[in-house]
Design an enzyme around this catalytic site. Sequence first.
Site, PDB file in Angstrom:
ATOM      1  N   CYS A   1      40.469  43.522  33.430  1.00 21.20           N
ATOM      2  CA  CYS A   1      40.478  44.261  31.979  1.00 21.20           C
ATOM      3  C   CYS A   1      40.367  45.532  32.249  1.00 21.20           C
ATOM      4  O   CYS A   1      41.629  46.224  31.823  1.00 21.20           O
ATOM      5  CB  CYS A   1      39.523  43.607  30.929  1.00 21.20           C
TER       6      CYS A   1
HETATM    7  N1  LIG Z   1      39.545  37.628  33.029  1.00 21.92           N
HETATM    8  C1  LIG Z   1      39.018  37.993  31.999  1.00 21.92           C
HETATM    9  O1  LIG Z   1      37.802  38.072  31.738  1.00 21.92           O
HETATM   10  C2  LIG Z   1      39.806  38.161  30.929  1.00 21.92           C
HETATM   11  C3  LIG Z   1      39.188  38.540  29.667  1.00 21.92           C
HETATM   12  C4  LIG Z   1      40.015  38.698  28.420  1.00 21.92           C
HETATM   13  C5  LIG Z   1      41.580  38.707  28.570  1.00 21.92           C
HETATM   14  N2  LIG Z   1      42.037  38.410  29.723  1.00 21.92           N
HETATM   15  C6  LIG Z   1      43.512  38.538  30.031  1.00 21.92           C
HETATM   16  O2  LIG Z   1      43.951  37.047  29.958  1.00 21.92           O
HETATM   17  C7  LIG Z   1      45.177  36.871  30.449  1.00 21.92           C
HETATM   18  C8  LIG Z   1      44.825  36.142  31.704  1.00 21.92           C
HETATM   19  O3  LIG Z   1      43.882  36.423  32.710  1.00 21.92           O
HETATM   20  P1  LIG Z   1      43.098  35.627  33.709  1.00 21.92           P
HETATM   21  O4  LIG Z   1      41.861  36.390  34.126  1.00 21.92           O
HETATM   22  O5  LIG Z   1      43.036  34.261  33.146  1.00 21.92           O
HETATM   23  O6  LIG Z   1      44.123  35.597  35.020  1.00 21.92           O
HETATM   24  P2  LIG Z   1      44.152  34.370  35.970  1.00 21.92           P
HETATM   25  O7  LIG Z   1      44.993  35.087  37.223  1.00 21.92           O
HETATM   26  O8  LIG Z   1      42.887  34.010  36.561  1.00 21.92           O
HETATM   27  O9  LIG Z   1      44.778  33.303  35.378  1.00 21.92           O
HETATM   28  C9  LIG Z   1      46.366  33.333  35.231  1.00 21.92           C
HETATM   29  C10 LIG Z   1      46.874  31.941  35.845  1.00 21.92           C
HETATM   30  O10 LIG Z   1      48.202  31.732  34.964  1.00 21.92           O
HETATM   31  C11 LIG Z   1      49.022  31.291  36.204  1.00 21.92           C
HETATM   32  N3  LIG Z   1      50.215  31.675  35.860  1.00 21.92           N
HETATM   33  C12 LIG Z   1      51.134  32.554  36.057  1.00 21.92           C
HETATM   34  N4  LIG Z   1      52.378  32.341  35.579  1.00 21.92           N
HETATM   35  C13 LIG Z   1      52.394  31.150  35.172  1.00 21.92           C
HETATM   36  C14 LIG Z   1      53.346  30.188  34.529  1.00 21.92           C
HETATM   37  N5  LIG Z   1      54.563  30.849  34.276  1.00 21.92           N
HETATM   38  N6  LIG Z   1      53.172  29.249  34.142  1.00 21.92           N
HETATM   39  C15 LIG Z   1      51.983  28.474  34.432  1.00 21.92           C
HETATM   40  N7  LIG Z   1      50.859  29.136  35.227  1.00 21.92           N
HETATM   41  C16 LIG Z   1      51.097  30.634  35.276  1.00 21.92           C
HETATM   42  C17 LIG Z   1      48.526  31.866  37.443  1.00 21.92           C
HETATM   43  O11 LIG Z   1      48.872  31.018  38.705  1.00 21.92           O
HETATM   44  C18 LIG Z   1      46.813  31.889  37.110  1.00 21.92           C
HETATM   45  O12 LIG Z   1      46.390  30.872  37.608  1.00 21.92           O
HETATM   46  C19 LIG Z   1      45.582  38.584  31.018  1.00 21.92           C
HETATM   47  O13 LIG Z   1      46.360  39.008  30.187  1.00 21.92           O
HETATM   48  C20 LIG Z   1      44.109  39.120  30.949  1.00 21.92           C
HETATM   49  O14 LIG Z   1      44.307  40.568  31.039  1.00 21.92           O
HETATM   50  C21 LIG Z   1      41.432  38.214  30.820  1.00 21.92           C
END
Ligand SMILES: NC(=O)c1ccc[n+]([C@@H]2O[C@H](COP(=O)([O-])OP(=O)(O)OC[C@H]3O[C@@H](n4cnc5c(N)ncnc54)[C@H](O)[C@@H]3O)[C@@H](O)[C@H]2O)c1
Length: 430
Positions: free
Chosen positions: A269
């Site tokens: 983030c």
């Molecule tokens: N991790 C955090 O603490 C957090 C907090 C708030 C917001 N976010 C936001 O949330 C979003 C996701 O972050 P995250 O940490 O969960 O990422 P992550 O990488 O842990 O998870 C995303 C998942 O989506 C999958 N993926 C990618 N493309 C795909 C598709 N087309 N179809 C199905 N699955 C697909 C990936 O394989 C991965 O497992 C980002 O925009 C991030 O900025 C993250």
Amino acid sequence: MTALLDALRDRRAHVVIIGQGYVGLPVAMRAAEAGFRVTGFEVDPRRLAALRDGHSYVEDVPDSRLRAAIDAGYTATDSIGDLAGFDVAVISVPTPLREGTPDLSYVEQAAEQVCRVLRAGALVVLESTTYPGTTEELVGPILEGSGLAAGRDFHLGYSPERIDPGNARFTFENTPKVVSGVDEASLACVAEFYGALVDTVVPVGSCAEAELVKLLENTFRHVNIALVNELAMFAEDLGVDIWSAIDAASTKPFGYMRFTPGPGVGGHCLPVDPSYLSWRVRRTSGSAFRFVELANDVNEHMPDYVVSRIAAMLNKHERSVKGTRILLLGMAYKAGTSDWRESPSVVVAERLAALGASLRACDPHIPAVFTPGFDLVLEDFGPEALGAADLVVVLVDHPEFDPEVICAHAPLVFDAKAILRGREFRGEVL
Ligand SMILES: NC(=O)c1ccc[n+]([C@@H]2O[C@H](COP(=O)([O-])OP(=O)(O)OC[C@H]3O[C@@H](n4cnc5c(N)ncnc54)[C@H](O)[C@@H]3O)[C@@H](O)[C@H]2O)c1
């Protein structure tokens, strides 16, 4: 289109979550617990296999919780056909930066997948963090490739994720959730859906506003961390204890919020989100978002500053970084999480390795398979590992790093998180 509201209220709705990562998996678990039929769509074969075996790779989701969700009907899939006829689709896929520019290719791909199974009356919510305008300008038009119109034929909204990995007090459920929609009916559906999952929903006027909320929150944090980081460097020059000053300032009951210095910012983030905002500002108005650029500069400099302090401290003890056995405590980007994406600890390790240090590391949260791009042996935290090092560097304040044990067994310490403050030890605090 009130049929969806009814299906949400009596939990008949089929909920699909695109992306089963740190954000998507907890949402899926909560939706299953709330009584919905939930399908998690995940393209990473290793993650998919783990989910199907009932093994969670997200620390805030224990295996027992995943297995209970599976018993309640949760399934994980990589087949778009399994999403057919869905009522609610939540998109929670990565939104990285590529050479400083937002990379929305994952969001585009996910929206294209959803488009293939979109039906009239369904709801699509974007949760990925992104710049204001993405839901209406990018996701909406892709979904409208189905021939259905956002607002008129299907609902569309945005709800930013606020989870704080490793935070036991504020969870997904008791953290208020900001919700928005492209029109009133969409907002009502988004609010109804999340109202079933969390204690409080906070409706806002537009999707762009909800997108901005997330970036405002993270930019606020990023800037304030940069402020104390820069102050920490000046306080050292001035010979003033920054940590005592922060403690004293924190007694002010209004108008001050506590932030503490450290080796930099990491995770998915803070190093990324503010740049989404500054990119959008520059593109729209041509102006630089100076606060973000300054905060980036200061926070990105912190790993180098930590290394320079380590080198100076070793110098006082007539040692060089080269050849010194250094044990790094904490490779995750912050306490209580296994997430080491963009971790400043990795940068500190790279710099020390380049200077010829002999490195080892402890991180009870990171699995044995740790591939930061260079050789780094992870070992168990304890007297043996501490005693075998010439220097111990505290980079993360994981609760497992017992200050008493560190003071008793580490010959020399550089403490970048001030966990040893007030104790007797040989070394320095950031
Ligand atoms: N991790 C955090 O603490 C957090 C907090 C708030 C917001 N976010 C936001 O949330 C979003 C996701 O972050 P995250 O940490 O969960 O990422 P992550 O990488 O842990 O998870 C995303 C998942 O989506 C999958 N993926 C990618 N493309 C795909 C598709 N087309 N179809 C199905 N699955 C697909 C990936 O394989 C991965 O497992 C980002 O925009 C991030 O900025 C993250």
